[in-house]
Design a protein around this motif. Structure first.
Motif, mmCIF file in Angstrom:
data_model
loop_
_atom_site.group_PDB
_atom_site.id
_atom_site.type_symbol
_atom_site.label_atom_id
_atom_site.label_comp_id
_atom_site.label_asym_id
_atom_site.label_seq_id
_atom_site.Cartn_x
_atom_site.Cartn_y
_atom_site.Cartn_z
ATOM 1 N N ILE A 101 -10.396 -37.049 4.021
ATOM 2 C CA ILE A 101 -9.892 -35.586 3.872
ATOM 3 C C ILE A 101 -9.233 -35.010 4.896
ATOM 4 C CG2 ILE A 101 -12.481 -34.425 5.171
ATOM 5 C CD1 ILE A 101 -12.368 -33.513 2.142
ATOM 6 N N TRP A 102 -9.840 -35.843 6.036
ATOM 7 C CA TRP A 102 -8.305 -35.231 7.302
ATOM 8 C C TRP A 102 -6.871 -35.892 6.455
ATOM 9 C CZ3 TRP A 102 -6.911 -32.223 10.772
ATOM 10 C CH2 TRP A 102 -6.236 -32.732 11.740
ATOM 11 N N GLN A 105 -5.885 -33.453 4.154
ATOM 12 C CA GLN A 105 -6.156 -31.761 5.094
ATOM 13 C C GLN A 105 -4.222 -31.849 5.477
ATOM 14 O OE1 GLN A 105 -8.740 -31.416 7.434
ATOM 15 N NE2 GLN A 105 -6.941 -29.613 8.898
ATOM 16 N N TRP A 155 2.070 -28.626 15.769
ATOM 17 C CA TRP A 155 1.059 -29.093 15.066
ATOM 18 C C TRP A 155 0.731 -30.654 14.559
ATOM 19 C CZ3 TRP A 155 -1.127 -30.809 9.944
ATOM 20 C CH2 TRP A 155 -2.664 -30.882 10.122
ATOM 21 N N ARG A 162 -3.751 -36.666 18.988
ATOM 22 C CA ARG A 162 -4.799 -36.409 19.630
ATOM 23 C C ARG A 162 -5.242 -37.958 19.023
ATOM 24 N NH1 ARG A 162 -7.469 -30.690 19.162
ATOM 25 N NH2 ARG A 162 -6.044 -29.683 21.010
ATOM 26 N N GLY B 51 -9.968 -26.100 19.195
ATOM 27 C CA GLY B 51 -9.760 -26.473 19.552
ATOM 28 C C GLY B 51 -8.622 -26.949 18.763
ATOM 29 N N ASN B 59 -11.663 -30.228 19.459
ATOM 30 C CA ASN B 59 -12.240 -31.725 17.980
ATOM 31 C C ASN B 59 -10.374 -32.262 18.068
ATOM 32 O OD1 ASN B 59 -11.389 -31.996 15.474
ATOM 33 N ND2 ASN B 59 -10.643 -30.227 15.024
ATOM 34 N N PHE B 60 -10.675 -32.854 17.976
ATOM 35 C CA PHE B 60 -9.019 -34.231 17.642
ATOM 36 C C PHE B 60 -8.263 -34.403 16.668
ATOM 37 C CE2 PHE B 60 -12.443 -37.871 16.403
ATOM 38 C CZ PHE B 60 -11.925 -38.467 15.856
ATOM 39 N N ARG B 61 -9.506 -33.723 15.351
ATOM 40 C CA ARG B 61 -7.945 -33.611 14.519
ATOM 41 C C ARG B 61 -8.579 -31.958 14.122
ATOM 42 N NH1 ARG B 61 -10.605 -38.292 10.209
ATOM 43 N NH2 ARG B 61 -9.545 -39.452 11.108
ATOM 44 N N PRO B 62 -7.631 -31.083 14.499
ATOM 45 C CA PRO B 62 -7.932 -30.190 14.701
ATOM 46 C C PRO B 62 -6.930 -29.086 13.622
ATOM 47 C CG PRO B 62 -5.200 -30.415 16.202
ATOM 48 C CD PRO B 62 -6.947 -32.178 15.684
ATOM 49 N N PRO B 63 -7.130 -28.146 12.882
ATOM 50 C CA PRO B 63 -6.935 -27.487 11.945
ATOM 51 C C PRO B 63 -5.779 -26.942 11.868
ATOM 52 C CG PRO B 63 -9.111 -27.017 11.782
ATOM 53 C CD PRO B 63 -8.859 -27.581 12.971
ATOM 54 N N PHE B 64 -5.093 -26.496 10.732
ATOM 55 C CA PHE B 64 -3.452 -25.802 11.557
ATOM 56 C C PHE B 64 -4.291 -24.589 11.716
ATOM 57 C CE2 PHE B 64 0.204 -23.439 9.874
ATOM 58 C CZ PHE B 64 1.680 -24.057 11.394
ATOM 59 N N LEU B 74 -17.980 -33.907 11.485
ATOM 60 C CA LEU B 74 -16.489 -33.199 10.747
ATOM 61 C C LEU B 74 -16.237 -31.161 10.846
ATOM 62 C CD1 LEU B 74 -17.149 -35.371 7.112
ATOM 63 C CD2 LEU B 74 -15.452 -35.782 9.376
ATOM 64 N N VAL B 75 -14.788 -31.722 11.403
ATOM 65 C CA VAL B 75 -13.874 -29.851 10.797
ATOM 66 C C VAL B 75 -12.977 -30.034 9.921
ATOM 67 C CG1 VAL B 75 -12.735 -28.536 12.509
ATOM 68 C CG2 VAL B 75 -13.999 -29.825 14.103
ATOM 69 N N ILE B 76 -12.957 -29.224 8.767
ATOM 70 C CA ILE B 76 -12.202 -29.298 7.905
ATOM 71 C C ILE B 76 -10.898 -28.366 7.433
ATOM 72 C CG2 ILE B 76 -12.557 -30.103 4.914
ATOM 73 C CD1 ILE B 76 -15.031 -31.457 5.532
ATOM 74 N N GLY B 77 -10.270 -28.570 7.104
ATOM 75 C CA GLY B 77 -9.459 -27.124 7.331
ATOM 76 C C GLY B 77 -8.731 -27.412 6.218
ATOM 77 N N GLN B 78 -7.704 -26.440 5.448
ATOM 78 C CA GLN B 78 -7.143 -25.859 4.158
ATOM 79 C C GLN B 78 -8.288 -25.979 3.241
ATOM 80 O OE1 GLN B 78 -4.023 -25.282 2.882
ATOM 81 N NE2 GLN B 78 -3.451 -26.216 4.632
ATOM 82 N N ASN B 81 -8.340 -27.812 0.267
ATOM 83 C CA ASN B 81 -9.403 -29.492 0.957
ATOM 84 C C ASN B 81 -11.104 -28.949 1.570
ATOM 85 O OD1 ASN B 81 -9.031 -31.906 1.544
ATOM 86 N ND2 ASN B 81 -9.255 -31.698 4.182
ATOM 87 N N LEU B 84 -12.684 -28.866 -1.565
ATOM 88 C CA LEU B 84 -13.256 -30.617 -2.663
ATOM 89 C C LEU B 84 -13.863 -31.330 -1.637
ATOM 90 C CD1 LEU B 84 -11.874 -32.600 -3.958
ATOM 91 C CD2 LEU B 84 -10.615 -33.212 -1.954
ATOM 92 N N TYR B 85 -14.515 -31.224 -0.092
ATOM 93 C CA TYR B 85 -15.499 -31.677 0.209
ATOM 94 C C TYR B 85 -17.062 -31.301 0.233
ATOM 95 C CZ TYR B 85 -18.742 -32.730 4.096
ATOM 96 O OH TYR B 85 -19.332 -33.429 5.140
#
Lengths: 246, 246
Positions: A101-102, A105, A155, A162, B51, B59-64, B74-78, B81, B84-85
């Protein structure tokens, strides 16, 4: 039976993100519209397969536009969606849902930049010529160069910085389709906006290194040197109009 | 522990596509930025959770950008997406891979229209005001009304017409997140471009019927009548500027 990729035969465009994944995986595929007519290729074959012409009785799940992938009975459109489908099959994405999922994204964010790069030369109407929207293109390109390229590259740089597995890949420690797509994005930006891209990449060491690494992967390097790689040109998404760079 | 949705609290925007899915499923969720500051809400809380501020160690997986969903770690952007999740978890997508990939493909095409609708009032620079790009907006909106709305609506109409399970849903015979998103898209188009939308929908009976059906689903109807539904306004994606309709 290999994959069929259907895309405009004269440009890299969005199809290139799929081509790079297929090439890196050494997948069995045919770039249908680039095959000769008498071998069932050409744009006509692509449009027929898309099944989206009035009166067509073909595919009941018609893509909105190329590129699309045919895998047996499945017809799959939308570039990022194609890569979502291919990723696990080609070994170009992690196995956990979190990684998948990442990765997706990141791919969708790359798709956003690609569209914005396109709109620098087509800010008003996609079906009109660039020459019909040059004043507006100059304005939009300026914003893209000054604000959007730095924001997006920043970004991607942060995502690499990270990554707990290290800054050499976007996700984990293996090559994903997102790494290949970031290569293609930066390659396109460098073609279209050489000055603005150099400026933007100057303080993005991780993005710069990743792009270099991807371009040197043996299969990618061989592909880029082959005649399967279409040259950048001014019909594609990334166009070198010097008046839009600066 | 429910879902956390993070999005700008003053607009429907892209967050609305997620809200509709959560509402239809009766899911346990908090719209974080709309909560009071002293309850851990507000835009500050959203930005901190994203973050993505310099020096942030979060968060090491930052959304845009917002919207993003937090589900445990879990942090999920878009937007697409996130859906989808959520789709399988909320029962808003089919169980087969073919159905899921097709539903997502439709969602991505909806996302394309949403961005084009946004760009009618922001064709030059997303961070500038509409008032600074009005002449260009007038041109882009004209193309959107005359070419893009008919082309996209025509595609959705064909998708419905070709659904082997019948034209009442986009995919199969159950409500999917794509059905809810098409409702939201058309609702937004009707708000922003009432004349052009009426014209475009006049020969799209299946799209028109689907949108009506979705708006009458008990949970969706209740949501639309509640104060959780933010009204359309001129800070969002779909803005009613009469000079852009026609």
């Amino acid at each position: 039976m290999g994959y069929e990729l259907h895309y405009w035969p004269m440009i890299q465009g969005r199809g290139e993100f799929v081509r790079l994944a297929l090439e890196q995986a050494g997948a069995d595929y045919v770039d249908v519209a680039r095959q000769p007519h008498d071998a069932g290729g050409g744009i006509d074959a692509m449009m027929a397969r898309m099944g989206d012409e009035p009166g067509s009785s073909g595919n009941f799940r018609p893509p909105f536009a190329p590129p699309f992938l045919v895998d047996g009975d499945l017809v799959i459109g939308q570039t990022a969606n194609i890569l979502l489908y291919l990723g696990p099959r080609l070994g170009l994405v992690g196995t956990s849902e979190a990684d998948r999922i990442w990765t997706h994204q990141i791919q969708l964010t790359i798709a956003d930049v690609v569209l914005e790069a396109h709109d620098t030369h087509h800010p008003i109407a996609v079906m009109d010529y660039y020459e019909e929207q040059r004043p507006e293109a100059a304005k939009r390109a300026r914003d893209f160069r000054e604000n959007r390229i730095p924001k997006y590259l920043g970004w991607f740089e942060r995502v690499l910085a990270r990554n707990p597995a290290g800054p050499g890949r976007l996700v984990g420690d293996a090559v994903s389709y997102a790494d290949l797509s970031l290569f293609q994005l930066v390659d396109g930006l460098r073609y279209a906006f050489p000055k603005a891209s150099d400026r933007g990449l100057a303080d993005m060491p991780r993005v710069t290194a990743l792009v270099q690494t991807m371009g040197r992967l043996p299969r990618i390097a061989a592909y880029l040197a082959s005649d399967r790689r279409i040259a950048f040109n001014e019909q594609g998404i990334f166009r070198r109009y010097p008046e839009l760079d600066g």
